[in-house]
Motif scaffolding. Structure first.
Motif, PDB file in Angstrom:
ATOM      1  N   GLY A 190       7.038  -5.036  -2.238  1.00  0.00           N
ATOM      2  CA  GLY A 190       5.545  -5.422  -2.321  1.00  0.00           C
ATOM      3  C   GLY A 190       5.697  -5.996  -0.983  1.00  0.00           C
ATOM      4  N   VAL A 191       6.032  -6.395  -0.321  1.00  0.00           N
ATOM      5  CA  VAL A 191       5.718  -6.722   1.327  1.00  0.00           C
ATOM      6  C   VAL A 191       5.176  -5.685   2.541  1.00  0.00           C
ATOM      7  CG1 VAL A 191       6.281  -7.670   3.367  1.00  0.00           C
ATOM      8  CG2 VAL A 191       7.601  -9.047   1.073  1.00  0.00           C
ATOM      9  N   PHE A 192       6.309  -4.387   2.205  1.00  0.00           N
ATOM     10  CA  PHE A 192       5.962  -3.488   2.864  1.00  0.00           C
ATOM     11  C   PHE A 192       4.718  -2.413   2.068  1.00  0.00           C
ATOM     12  CE2 PHE A 192      10.446  -3.345   3.471  1.00  0.00           C
ATOM     13  CZ  PHE A 192      10.700  -3.627   4.766  1.00  0.00           C
ATOM     14  N   GLN A 193       4.394  -3.011   0.914  1.00  0.00           N
ATOM     15  CA  GLN A 193       2.696  -2.067   0.634  1.00  0.00           C
ATOM     16  C   GLN A 193       2.111  -2.925   1.252  1.00  0.00           C
ATOM     17  OE1 GLN A 193       3.738  -2.870  -3.822  1.00  0.00           O
ATOM     18  NE2 GLN A 193       4.977  -1.414  -4.828  1.00  0.00           N
ATOM     19  N   TRP A 194       2.438  -4.108   1.058  1.00  0.00           N
ATOM     20  CA  TRP A 194       0.745  -4.847   1.729  1.00  0.00           C
ATOM     21  C   TRP A 194       1.193  -4.829   3.687  1.00  0.00           C
ATOM     22  CZ3 TRP A 194      -2.816  -6.611  -0.388  1.00  0.00           C
ATOM     23  CH2 TRP A 194      -3.222  -7.608  -2.117  1.00  0.00           C
ATOM     24  N   LEU A 195       1.844  -4.691   4.445  1.00  0.00           N
ATOM     25  CA  LEU A 195       2.328  -4.203   5.429  1.00  0.00           C
ATOM     26  C   LEU A 195       0.999  -2.910   5.810  1.00  0.00           C
ATOM     27  CD1 LEU A 195       5.862  -5.135   6.145  1.00  0.00           C
ATOM     28  CD2 LEU A 195       3.825  -6.225   7.278  1.00  0.00           C
ATOM     29  N   GLU A 196       1.358  -2.079   4.633  1.00  0.00           N
ATOM     30  CA  GLU A 196       0.766  -0.406   4.836  1.00  0.00           C
ATOM     31  C   GLU A 196      -1.155  -0.626   4.530  1.00  0.00           C
ATOM     32  OE1 GLU A 196       3.466   1.445   2.254  1.00  0.00           O
ATOM     33  OE2 GLU A 196       4.724   1.686   3.620  1.00  0.00           O
ATOM     34  N   VAL A 197      -1.214  -1.920   4.184  1.00  0.00           N
ATOM     35  CA  VAL A 197      -2.817  -1.852   4.285  1.00  0.00           C
ATOM     36  C   VAL A 197      -3.674  -2.034   5.017  1.00  0.00           C
ATOM     37  CG1 VAL A 197      -4.491  -3.480   2.690  1.00  0.00           C
ATOM     38  CG2 VAL A 197      -2.256  -3.079   1.084  1.00  0.00           C
TER      39      VAL A 197
END
Length: 292
Positions: A190-197
Motif C-alpha cells: 500500500g505504501v508503494f501504491q501511494w508513492l505512485e499517486v
C-alpha cells in the motif's frame, strides 16, 4: 465516561471554530485549500498530526478533525468504500482531515482527481507519511503488546514467550485460528501504491525528525502550489511548526527516534526480514543493498 467523551466530541467543533474566528477575525474558512494528512499506522501519524495542528496557527483553518478516517474500525471490521467516502465527504469546509487510508480507486479519486464539472483542480493538498519498516515492526510489537489491549494482536503477542518471538511474527505475518496479519512485504504494498499517486506529497518520518526544516518547508511549499499565499512569513511559519513538533506529547509515544530497530533486531531476525521482504528497503531508499 463514554457519555463525557461523546459530549466532548459534540462540543469541541463549536469551541474550536469559535477560537478560529477570534484568531483570524473571520466567519468563513474557505480560502485556504483543503488538506488531508494520511499515514501508515505506527509511522509517525501523531507527529504529522502535530504539524497539521500547527497549520491552524499560520493559516485560516478552523481546526484539525479529532477523529481519523480509518479503513478498519476499532473492533476490527473493515469498512466499506462507501462508508469511508462518506466520512471523507463529511469533513467540514475549513477543517483539516487525517487518517489511515489505503490507495483504493475511490480514495484516490476523491482526494486527488479533477472535479467532473469543468475539469477544475480540487486544489486539495494531500500528505502521506511512511517510515522505515524495521522501526514500524518494533513500534507495532510494543504498541500491541503493552499499550493497546484491544489491539487485534494483543492476546497473541502476549501468548508468545518474548519480544524476539513477537518480532518474528511481525515480520512473517500470521494466519491461524481466525487471526490474520500479513507479512511486512505485503504490508508495504500500500505504501508503494501511494508513492505512485500524483497529487500526494509523500513524507518520510525520518525526514521530519532528522531533516526537519527542509521537510517542513517542502510541506508549506506544497500548500502554495495550489496558488494560495500563506499569510504568515515563511520564517515565522517555520518557527511555529518547529515549536508544535513535540513527539513526547503523543499518547502513543515510545521513542520518537529513527533507527531504533538496531537495538532489537538480532542477526537471525535480520536474515528473516531479508528472506521475507526481499528488496523492500532498497526500493524505499532506506538501504543501498541487502548488506545491512
Amino acid at each position: 465516561m463514554k457519555l463525557v467523551q461523546n459530549l466532548r466530541r459534540t462540543v469541541r467543533p463549536a469551541g474550536k471554530t469559535a477560537q478560529a474566528i477570534l484568531r483570524w477575525k473571520r466567519l468563513s474558512f474557505n480560502e485556504a485549500p483543503p488538506v488531508f494528512g494520511n499515514s501508515k499506522p505506527k509511522s509517525g501519524s501523531h507527529l504529522l498530526l502535530q504539524v497539521l495542528n500547527g497549520f491552524t496557527r499560520i493559516m485560516p483553518y478552523r481546526y484539525v478533525d479529532a477523529e481519523p478516517v480509518r479503513t478498519i474500525t476499532k473492533n476490527g471490521r473493515r469498512k466499506t468504500e462507501e462508508e469511508i467516502l462518506n466520512e471523507l465527504q463529511r469533513i467540514p469546509q475549513g477543517v483539516i482531515g487525517w487518517g489511515y487510508l489505503e490507495a483504493t480507486e475511490e480514495n484516490v479519486s476523491f482526494l486527488t482527481l479533477r472535479q467532473a464539472q469543468g475539469g477544475a483542480s480540487s486544489g486539495r493538498v494531500n500528505y502521506f507519511m511512511y517510515r522505515d519498516p524495521r522501526d514500524v515492526l518494533v513500534s507495532q510489537v510494543f504498541f500491541a503488546t503493552d499499550m493497546r489491549e484491544e489491539h487485534g494482536m494483543h492476546e497473541y503477542y502476549k501468548s508468545l514467550p518474548d519480544f524476539d518471538a513477537r518480532l518474528k511474527v511481525a515480520i512473517t505475518g500470521v494466519d491461524q485460528d481466525g487471526l490474520k496479519m500479513v507479512s511486512v512485504k505485503e504490508r508495504y504494498d500500500g505504501v508503494f501504491q501511494w508513492l505512485e499517486v500524483s497529487g500526494v506529497m509523500c513524507i518520510r518520518f525520518e525526514d521530519l525528525i532528522d531533516n526537519r526544516d527542509a521537510a517542513l518547508n517542502a510541506m508549506l511549499a506544497e500548500i502554495e502550489k495550489t496558488g494560495y499565499i500563506i499569510p504568515v512569513p515563511r520564517k515565522k511559519a517555520l518557527a511555529v511548526l518547529i515549536e508544535v513538533i513535540q513527539p513526547r506529547k503523543s499518547r502513543t509515544f515510545r521513542s520518537g527516534k529513527t533507527g531504533g530497530w538496531r537495538k532489537y533486531f538480532t542477526e537471525e531476525q535480520k536474515k528473516l526480514f531479508k528472506d521475507i521482504a526481499g528488496d523492500l528497503l532498497v526500493r524505499l531508499g532506506y538501504e543501498k543493498s541487502d548488506d545491512w
